[in-house]
Design a protein around this motif. Structure first.
Motif, short mmCIF file in Angstrom:
data_model
loop_
_atom_site.label_atom_id
_atom_site.label_comp_id
_atom_site.label_asym_id
_atom_site.label_seq_id
_atom_site.Cartn_x
_atom_site.Cartn_y
_atom_site.Cartn_z
N TYR A 138 0.85 -1.20 0.00
CA TYR A 138 0.00 0.00 0.00
C TYR A 138 0.88 1.24 0.00
O TYR A 138 1.85 1.32 0.77
CB TYR A 138 -0.91 0.02 1.24
CG TYR A 138 -1.78 1.26 1.33
CD1 TYR A 138 -2.96 1.35 0.59
CD2 TYR A 138 -1.43 2.33 2.15
CE1 TYR A 138 -3.77 2.47 0.67
CE2 TYR A 138 -2.23 3.46 2.23
CZ TYR A 138 -3.39 3.53 1.49
OH TYR A 138 -4.18 4.64 1.57
N MET A 139 0.57 2.20 -0.87
CA MET A 139 1.33 3.45 -0.90
C MET A 139 0.60 4.50 -0.07
O MET A 139 -0.54 4.87 -0.37
CB MET A 139 1.52 3.95 -2.33
CG MET A 139 2.34 5.25 -2.38
SD MET A 139 2.69 5.85 -4.05
CE MET A 139 3.93 4.67 -4.57
N HIS A 140 1.29 4.99 0.97
CA HIS A 140 0.70 6.02 1.84
C HIS A 140 0.74 7.39 1.19
O HIS A 140 -0.24 8.13 1.21
CB HIS A 140 1.44 6.05 3.18
CG HIS A 140 1.19 4.84 4.03
ND1 HIS A 140 -0.03 4.55 4.57
CD2 HIS A 140 2.03 3.84 4.42
CE1 HIS A 140 0.04 3.43 5.27
NE2 HIS A 140 1.28 2.98 5.20
N PHE A 141 1.88 7.76 0.63
CA PHE A 141 2.01 9.07 -0.01
C PHE A 141 3.23 9.05 -0.93
O PHE A 141 4.07 8.16 -0.86
CB PHE A 141 2.15 10.20 1.03
CG PHE A 141 3.33 10.07 1.94
CD1 PHE A 141 4.60 10.48 1.55
CD2 PHE A 141 3.19 9.53 3.22
CE1 PHE A 141 5.70 10.37 2.40
CE2 PHE A 141 4.28 9.42 4.08
CZ PHE A 141 5.52 9.83 3.66
N GLY A 142 3.30 10.09 -1.79
CA GLY A 142 4.48 10.26 -2.62
C GLY A 142 4.22 10.09 -4.10
O GLY A 142 3.08 10.09 -4.57
N ARG A 201 0.06 4.40 -7.34
CA ARG A 201 -0.08 5.77 -6.87
C ARG A 201 -0.52 5.78 -5.41
O ARG A 201 -0.89 4.74 -4.87
CB ARG A 201 -1.10 6.52 -7.73
CG ARG A 201 -0.80 6.53 -9.22
CD ARG A 201 0.45 7.32 -9.55
NE ARG A 201 0.72 7.38 -10.99
CZ ARG A 201 1.81 7.87 -11.53
NH1 ARG A 201 2.76 8.37 -10.75
NH2 ARG A 201 1.97 7.87 -12.84
N PRO A 202 -0.48 6.94 -4.74
CA PRO A 202 -0.95 7.00 -3.34
C PRO A 202 -2.36 6.45 -3.19
O PRO A 202 -3.23 6.67 -4.03
CB PRO A 202 -0.89 8.50 -3.03
CG PRO A 202 0.21 9.02 -3.90
CD PRO A 202 0.10 8.23 -5.17
N ARG A 203 -2.55 5.68 -2.13
CA ARG A 203 -3.81 5.01 -1.77
C ARG A 203 -4.12 3.81 -2.67
O ARG A 203 -5.22 3.27 -2.63
CB ARG A 203 -4.99 5.99 -1.75
CG ARG A 203 -4.86 7.04 -0.68
CD ARG A 203 -6.09 7.92 -0.57
NE ARG A 203 -6.23 8.78 -1.74
CZ ARG A 203 -7.22 9.65 -1.90
NH1 ARG A 203 -8.16 9.76 -0.97
NH2 ARG A 203 -7.27 10.41 -2.98
N SER A 222 11.04 3.04 -7.80
CA SER A 222 10.25 4.22 -7.46
C SER A 222 10.50 5.33 -8.48
O SER A 222 11.62 5.50 -8.97
CB SER A 222 10.61 4.73 -6.06
OG SER A 222 10.17 3.82 -5.07
N ASN A 276 8.57 8.46 -2.06
CA ASN A 276 7.29 7.85 -1.67
C ASN A 276 7.45 7.01 -0.42
O ASN A 276 8.58 6.72 0.01
CB ASN A 276 6.68 7.01 -2.81
CG ASN A 276 7.61 5.93 -3.31
OD1 ASN A 276 8.33 5.30 -2.54
ND2 ASN A 276 7.61 5.69 -4.62
N CYS A 277 6.32 6.63 0.15
CA CYS A 277 6.30 5.78 1.35
C CYS A 277 5.26 4.69 1.16
O CYS A 277 4.08 4.98 0.90
CB CYS A 277 5.97 6.61 2.58
SG CYS A 277 5.76 5.63 4.10
N CYS A 278 5.70 3.44 1.28
CA CYS A 278 4.80 2.30 1.12
C CYS A 278 4.92 1.38 2.34
O CYS A 278 5.87 1.44 3.11
CB CYS A 278 5.15 1.50 -0.13
SG CYS A 278 4.92 2.41 -1.68
#
Length: 610
Positions: free
Chosen positions: A220-224, A284-286, A301, A305-307
């Motif tokens: 899951y990608m939190h943001f970025g 992508r995020p979310r 990447s 980003n943060c996953c």
């Protein structure tokens, strides 16, 4: 670092050559011009001096080598990167600098500007540049904050039990232990049933690999900024492995298990040309990205980003569990999951119809093979069957019992630390504060998983063996030859005998292994060898020599023993069993009763295992 900017040594080396070499630059005082060429801020007159010091420290000796010597050195570096040898580099990646989120994002922006200037690159532009860099001669360094334990650094998902979202299945802290996941039967394992965080920057790479034990994974990608993924279905997994060996023969000769080290990136267009089915997507995020069992995947990447990622195991993973175990056994790769114990727990506790349908034919096969091996070996070797409990009452240290080992390690640590504990209190307090964040959710998830009841069901402890109590079901038996976890049984060799497996070379892209039996009471050496009747490349040698040791390496699984030279088998003392044949067959019968009215799983969905 010069002026808070990391110096690209590869670029520095070639720019110095373009300026006429070290002597010319020093004579003309052109170091500031060199700094400007590679994007290092001038900082008055200091940048040139600092850049000169960097060159003298890291590149001068390299520049004095001949062209042939430089080529040979670069080839050695490339090969060494494909086979990690250092204890602090388990996946072949070196340790980078320490960053917080802000400094890591700043590093990504600087690196992106170096690669693309002031323009905002598209996903296609980044993909083209990435593979040009991977396949080109230029060496670049990027950083990847990978495998960050969420129990230490915190999870991006809610963990407060009062928050309703901390209890839902889409939360990666919860998903591995949901009723539909087979990992609910396992103890929590960091990185498998406990999520890890991943902080990426432009070109941070995760190389081609399959998940441990061929598990599902979810990311899951939190943001970025986006993350590019490439995937290959399990049906083409062997094709991918064949292509890797075809194009990288030297690397595989040096390290036959190269793909397990997760250090090799390979262009997808070449895989497609070789007939491998490859799919791709940009996360992508979310977004959640799910990889299926035995599906190779890799990527990179597209920026900062943060996953967060974790493994899980749906019912249709069970055949892949068997396939992974078979593959690990051939490769002598240590297992992380006890599949036999898991199937026993399913037989005793499971109610989900889909899980029951998949597990029954597989568990029945496991038990039939186990009983057949027991009967054949006891008749051939004329050794007794002994219960695990009776053997433990004589010597509890023969086997690995987590509750004992953990407590003893903690006690030893307390005894040895002494005054060092006082000096490290502040650091420990900081770590404790980070660990507290997930404490409640981890405890809750672990409590959801079934406690180990195994066969036979018991909660009694072993008395008179050790001052610390341990349950028989917590004892782990591991084959010293193939590294498989053996829940049902092991062959126990005579006292002062150790089994040791050693890789001896490569043949037909598979490993050849020697299994050595070491005897501690004699000075002479004798050797016997015998090829496995199954036609694989394992060879078993006996070597008796003066050497200290003994203990847990006295165990070997029945399947390995079945193919060993008789000279080795003569040293087997007994076969240690956790449950009798009758108890195992009773578990199978109980599972058969549960699936009596259910539609059987088609054989093609069992992938040739049955």
């Amino acid at each position: 670092m010069v002026g808070e900017k990391e110096v690209d040594l590869y670029s520095l080396y070639h720019v110095v050559k373009e300026f006429g070499g070290l002597q010319t630059i020093c004579d003309t005082g052109s170091w500031n011009s060199v700094a400007k060429s590679i994007g290092v801020p001038l900082l008055g007159f200091h940048a040139g001096k600092k850049l000169s010091a960097v060159y003298l420290k890291y590149l001068l000796s390299f520049s004095l080598l001949s062209a042939t010597e430089r080529k040979d050195m670069m080839n050695d570096v490339r090969l060494s990167r494909s086979h990690p040898t250092h204890a602090d580099e388990p996946y072949g990646f070196g340790q980078g600098a320490t960053h917080n989120i802000e400094s890591f994002e700043k590093l990504d922006k600087e690196w992106t500007k170096i690669m693309f200037g002031d323009e905002v690159p598209s996903s296609a532009d980044i993909e083209k540049k990435y593979w040009e860099t991977v396949q080109g001669d230029k060496h670049v360094n990027v950083y990847y904050g990978s495998d960050l334990d969420t129990s230490v650094y915190g999870s991006g998902f809610p963990t407060d039990p009062s928050n309703i979202y901390s209890r839902l299945g889409f939360n990666l802290n919860v998903l591995p232990g949901v009723p539909e996941s087979m990992l609910k039967y396992m103890k929590a394992i960091s990185g498998i049933s406990m999520p890890w965080l991943y902080m990426g920057m432009l070109f941070s790479s995760f190389c081609w690999h399959v998940e441990d034990n061929f598990l599902y994974s979810i990311n899951y990608m939190h943001f970025g900024v986006g993350k590019r993924w490439y995937g290959v279905p399990s049906s083409d997994a062997h094709k991918l492995e064949a292509v890797f060996r075809k194009y990288l023969p030297k690397e595989f000769k040096r390290n036959p298990l190269l793909l397990h080290d997760i250090v090799t990136q390979f262009p997808p267009d070449v895989l497609v040309k070789e007939g491998v089915k490859v799919t791709t997507c940009v996360q992508r995020p979310r977004d959640y990205v799910v990889t299926f069992p035995q599906s190779y995947h890799g990527g990179y990447s597209e920026g900062f980003n943060c996953c967060e990622a974790v493994n899980f195991a749906a019912a249709d993973w069970l055949p892949f569990c068997i396939r992974a175990s078979m593959s690990y056994r051939i490769e002598k790769r240590p297992a992380t999951l006890d599949q036999e114990k898991m199937f026993c727990e399913i037989a005793r506790n499971e109610t989900n119809k889909e899980v029951l349908r998949y597990s029954y034919p597989l568990f029945k096969r496991l038990v039939e093979c186990e009983c057949r091996l027991r009967q054949r070996l006891t008749a051939k070797l004329r050794v007794p069957l002994r219960s695990l409990r009776s053997v433990l009452e004589e010597n509890s240290r023969l086997f690995h019992a987590p509750s004992i080992d953990k407590e003893e390690d903690e006690a030893n640590s307390e005894d040895n630390d002494g005054d060092e504990d006082n000096n490290s209190n502040n650091a420990n307090n900081n770590s404790d504060q980070r660990s507290t964040m997930l404490k409640q959710s981890v405890m809750k998830r672990t409590s959801r998983m079934f406690s180990s009841s195994s066969i036979p069901s018991t909660s009694k402890t072993i008395a008179g063996v050790n001052s610390k109590c341990t349950q028989v079901d917590e004892v782990v038996m591991t084959c010293a030859s193939c590294c498989r976890i053996c829940h049902f049984s092991v062959a126990l060799f005579k006292e002062n005998m150790n089994i040791q497996a050693h890789r001896t070379g490569m043949n037909a892209c598979l490993c050849a292994w020697v299994c050595i039996l070491v005897k501690h009471s004699h000075m002479h050496t004798h050797t016997h060898s015998l090829s496995r009747s199954t036609g694989d490349l394992n060879r078993y040698d006996v070597e008796a020599e003066e050497r200290g040791g003994g203990g847990r390496n006295r165990m070997c699984c029945l399947e390995c023993c079945d193919g060993m030279d008789p000279a080795i088998c003569d040293n087997i003392e007994c076969i240690v069993v956790r449950g009798t044949d009758v108890q195992l067959e009773a578990l199978v019968d109980g599972l058969a009763h549960k699936v009596d009215e259910l539609k059987p799983i088609p054989k093609q969905e069992l992938y040739g295992i049955i």
